[in-house]
Write an enzyme that holds these catalytic residues in place. Structure first.
Site, PDB file in Angstrom:
ATOM      1  N   ASN A   3       0.871  -1.185   0.000  1.00 53.29           N
ATOM      2  CA  ASN A   3       0.000   0.000   0.000  1.00 53.29           C
ATOM      3  C   ASN A   3       0.901   1.225   0.000  1.00 53.29           C
ATOM      4  O   ASN A   3       1.538   1.524   1.014  1.00 53.29           O
ATOM      5  CB  ASN A   3      -0.893  -0.023   1.248  1.00 53.29           C
ATOM      6  CG  ASN A   3      -1.658   1.280   1.417  1.00 53.29           C
ATOM      7  OD1 ASN A   3      -1.787   2.063   0.480  1.00 53.29           O
ATOM      8  ND2 ASN A   3      -2.155   1.516   2.631  1.00 53.29           N
ATOM      9  N   LYS A  12       0.071   4.295  -0.190  1.00 52.24           N
ATOM     10  CA  LYS A  12      -0.547   5.496   0.396  1.00 52.24           C
ATOM     11  C   LYS A  12      -0.356   6.681  -0.568  1.00 52.24           C
ATOM     12  O   LYS A  12      -0.438   6.498  -1.773  1.00 52.24           O
ATOM     13  CB  LYS A  12       0.035   5.768   1.777  1.00 52.24           C
ATOM     14  CG  LYS A  12       0.081   4.520   2.651  1.00 52.24           C
ATOM     15  CD  LYS A  12       0.345   4.815   4.072  1.00 52.24           C
ATOM     16  CE  LYS A  12       0.554   3.503   4.814  1.00 52.24           C
ATOM     17  NZ  LYS A  12       0.248   3.574   6.208  1.00 52.24           N
ATOM     18  N   HIS A  20      -9.430   0.972   4.817  1.00 48.05           N
ATOM     19  CA  HIS A  20      -8.144   1.147   5.504  1.00 48.05           C
ATOM     20  C   HIS A  20      -8.341   2.083   6.703  1.00 48.05           C
ATOM     21  O   HIS A  20      -9.134   3.025   6.640  1.00 48.05           O
ATOM     22  CB  HIS A  20      -7.110   1.733   4.530  1.00 48.05           C
ATOM     23  CG  HIS A  20      -5.720   1.703   5.084  1.00 48.05           C
ATOM     24  ND1 HIS A  20      -5.268   2.659   5.962  1.00 48.05           N
ATOM     25  CD2 HIS A  20      -4.696   0.827   4.913  1.00 48.05           C
ATOM     26  CE1 HIS A  20      -4.013   2.375   6.303  1.00 48.05           C
ATOM     27  NE2 HIS A  20      -3.648   1.261   5.680  1.00 48.05           N
ATOM     28  N   GLU A  50      -6.714   4.485   7.780  1.00 47.30           N
ATOM     29  CA  GLU A  50      -6.514   5.918   7.502  1.00 47.30           C
ATOM     30  C   GLU A  50      -7.754   6.519   6.849  1.00 47.30           C
ATOM     31  O   GLU A  50      -8.060   7.701   7.045  1.00 47.30           O
ATOM     32  CB  GLU A  50      -5.253   6.112   6.642  1.00 47.30           C
ATOM     33  CG  GLU A  50      -3.989   5.904   7.468  1.00 47.30           C
ATOM     34  CD  GLU A  50      -2.782   5.420   6.682  1.00 47.30           C
ATOM     35  OE1 GLU A  50      -2.769   5.507   5.453  1.00 47.30           O
ATOM     36  OE2 GLU A  50      -1.835   4.932   7.341  1.00 47.30           O
ATOM     37  N   GLU A 106      -5.304  -5.290  10.591  1.00 45.88           N
ATOM     38  CA  GLU A 106      -4.306  -4.235  10.763  1.00 45.88           C
ATOM     39  C   GLU A 106      -4.551  -3.502  12.082  1.00 45.88           C
ATOM     40  O   GLU A 106      -5.336  -2.545  12.119  1.00 45.88           O
ATOM     41  CB  GLU A 106      -4.392  -3.234   9.606  1.00 45.88           C
ATOM     42  CG  GLU A 106      -4.073  -3.827   8.258  1.00 45.88           C
ATOM     43  CD  GLU A 106      -3.442  -2.798   7.341  1.00 45.88           C
ATOM     44  OE1 GLU A 106      -2.315  -3.033   6.903  1.00 45.88           O
ATOM     45  OE2 GLU A 106      -4.057  -1.740   7.098  1.00 45.88           O
ATOM     46  N   GLY A 160       2.623   2.003  10.679  1.00 50.04           N
ATOM     47  CA  GLY A 160       3.556   3.120  10.539  1.00 50.04           C
ATOM     48  C   GLY A 160       4.281   3.486  11.827  1.00 50.04           C
ATOM     49  O   GLY A 160       4.912   4.537  11.912  1.00 50.04           O
ATOM     50  N   SER A 183       3.601  -2.415  10.209  1.00 47.02           N
ATOM     51  CA  SER A 183       5.059  -2.416  10.358  1.00 47.02           C
ATOM     52  C   SER A 183       5.703  -3.746   9.960  1.00 47.02           C
ATOM     53  O   SER A 183       6.639  -4.211  10.626  1.00 47.02           O
ATOM     54  CB  SER A 183       5.444  -2.030  11.791  1.00 47.02           C
ATOM     55  OG  SER A 183       5.003  -0.716  12.082  1.00 47.02           O
TER      56      SER A 183
HETATM   57  C1  PEP Z   1      -0.629   0.005   5.896  1.00 45.47           C
HETATM   58  O1  PEP Z   1      -0.585   1.105   5.373  1.00 45.47           O
HETATM   59  O2  PEP Z   1      -1.608  -0.725   5.674  1.00 45.47           O
HETATM   60  C2  PEP Z   1       0.466  -0.423   6.755  1.00 45.47           C
HETATM   61  C3  PEP Z   1       0.385  -1.606   7.313  1.00 45.47           C
HETATM   62  O3  PEP Z   1       1.528   0.446   6.923  1.00 45.47           O
HETATM   63  P1  PEP Z   1       2.974   0.110   7.568  1.00 45.47           P
HETATM   64  O4  PEP Z   1       3.453  -1.187   6.958  1.00 45.47           O
HETATM   65  O5  PEP Z   1       3.817   1.273   7.195  1.00 45.47           O
HETATM   66  O6  PEP Z   1       2.779  -0.047   9.043  1.00 45.47           O
END
Ligand code: PEP
Length: 249
Positions: free
Chosen positions: A9, A11, A95, A97, A167, A173, A213
């Protein structure tokens, strides 16, 4: 045995030019890799460049969002048919976000999920608790509610292509990945909700990814868990070498 899916992803990162450069470097690193499915979800503006660059390869392209209507006066939005037309096969839905910064409710997530499936796209439905919810012992309630509401009014047949990503928001992040054990527990719960909604046979086949992460250093331990059917990767998917290392965990 469920084939694992490793999805990136991006973003709101990378231009079309940077997208082409990424695939120029990334594709040779994963050429011939068939053990896992590989998907990259760039920003809308990069989708054409990404589809062009990956034509005939083992990498599929997905969007990060969609609107649920077929078309209409919705300035700034993109409908499922447009994603199909440019060659997308996947789309991320719900997601954290989007939920956190753009007011996506469980109902909106349900509309989007239904629209994606109706159009023949493979949706990657994101669910997960925020830190306060985990600390208050509400993780199970939150995951149950998010699944129940997302699955509302969906038949087992229509849901066939569904993929879920667990998630935990506190792991996105932050560099703080959830442990394989904690992740597996959440996946068992999500699979249970899928079984209630769509039947045990469906749930046994459902792929549940982990996101939060994921890095080359922790991918192997996470992917070794039987319950974890792949990864949704944010930050580490922006670099061709680190994403290739995750794909090859
Ligand atoms: C994500 O954006 O779905 C995500 C898991 O980000 P990150 O791997 O940076 O934690």
């Amino acid at each position: 045995m469920r084939k694992k899916l490793i999805a990136g992803n991006w973003k709101m990162y990378k231009s079309p030019d940077e997208t082409r450069t990424f695939f120029h470097d990334f594709l040779p690193l994963v050429a011939g890799h068939i053990r896992d499915e590989i998907v990259i979800c760039p920003p809308y503006i990069d989708l054409c460049a990404a589809v062009q660059a990956t034509k005939g390869t083992n990498v599929a392209i997905g969007a990060q969002n969609l609107h649920w209507e077929k078309e209409g006066a919705y300035t700034g939005e993109i409908c499922p048919r447009m994603l199909l037309d440019v060659g997308c096969t996947h789309v991320i839905v719900g997601h954290s976000e989007r939920r956190q910064y753009f007011g996506e409710t469980d109902d909106i997530v349900n509309f989007k999920l239904k629209a994606a499936l109706e159009a023949g796209l493979t949706p990657i439905l994101c669910v997960g608790e925020v830190l306060e919810e985990r600390e208050a012992g509400l993780t199970e309630d939150v995951l149950r509610r998010q699944c129940l509401r997302a699955f509302h009014a969906l038949s087992t047949k229509k849901a066939a292509k569904l993929v879920v990503a667990y998630e935990p928001v506190w792991a996105i992040g932050t560099g703080k990945s959830a442990t394989p054990q904690l992740t597996s527990e959440a996946h068992v719960l999500i699979r249970g909700e899928a079984a209630k909604a769509f039947g045990q046979q469906f749930a046994d086949k459902l792929r549940i990814l982990y996101g939060g992460s994921v890095k080359p250093e922790n991918a192997k331990a996470l992917m070794a868990e039987e319950e974890i059917d792949g990864a949704l990767v944010g930050g580490a998917s922006l670099n061709p070498k680190s994403f290739a290392a995750i794909v090859k965990y």
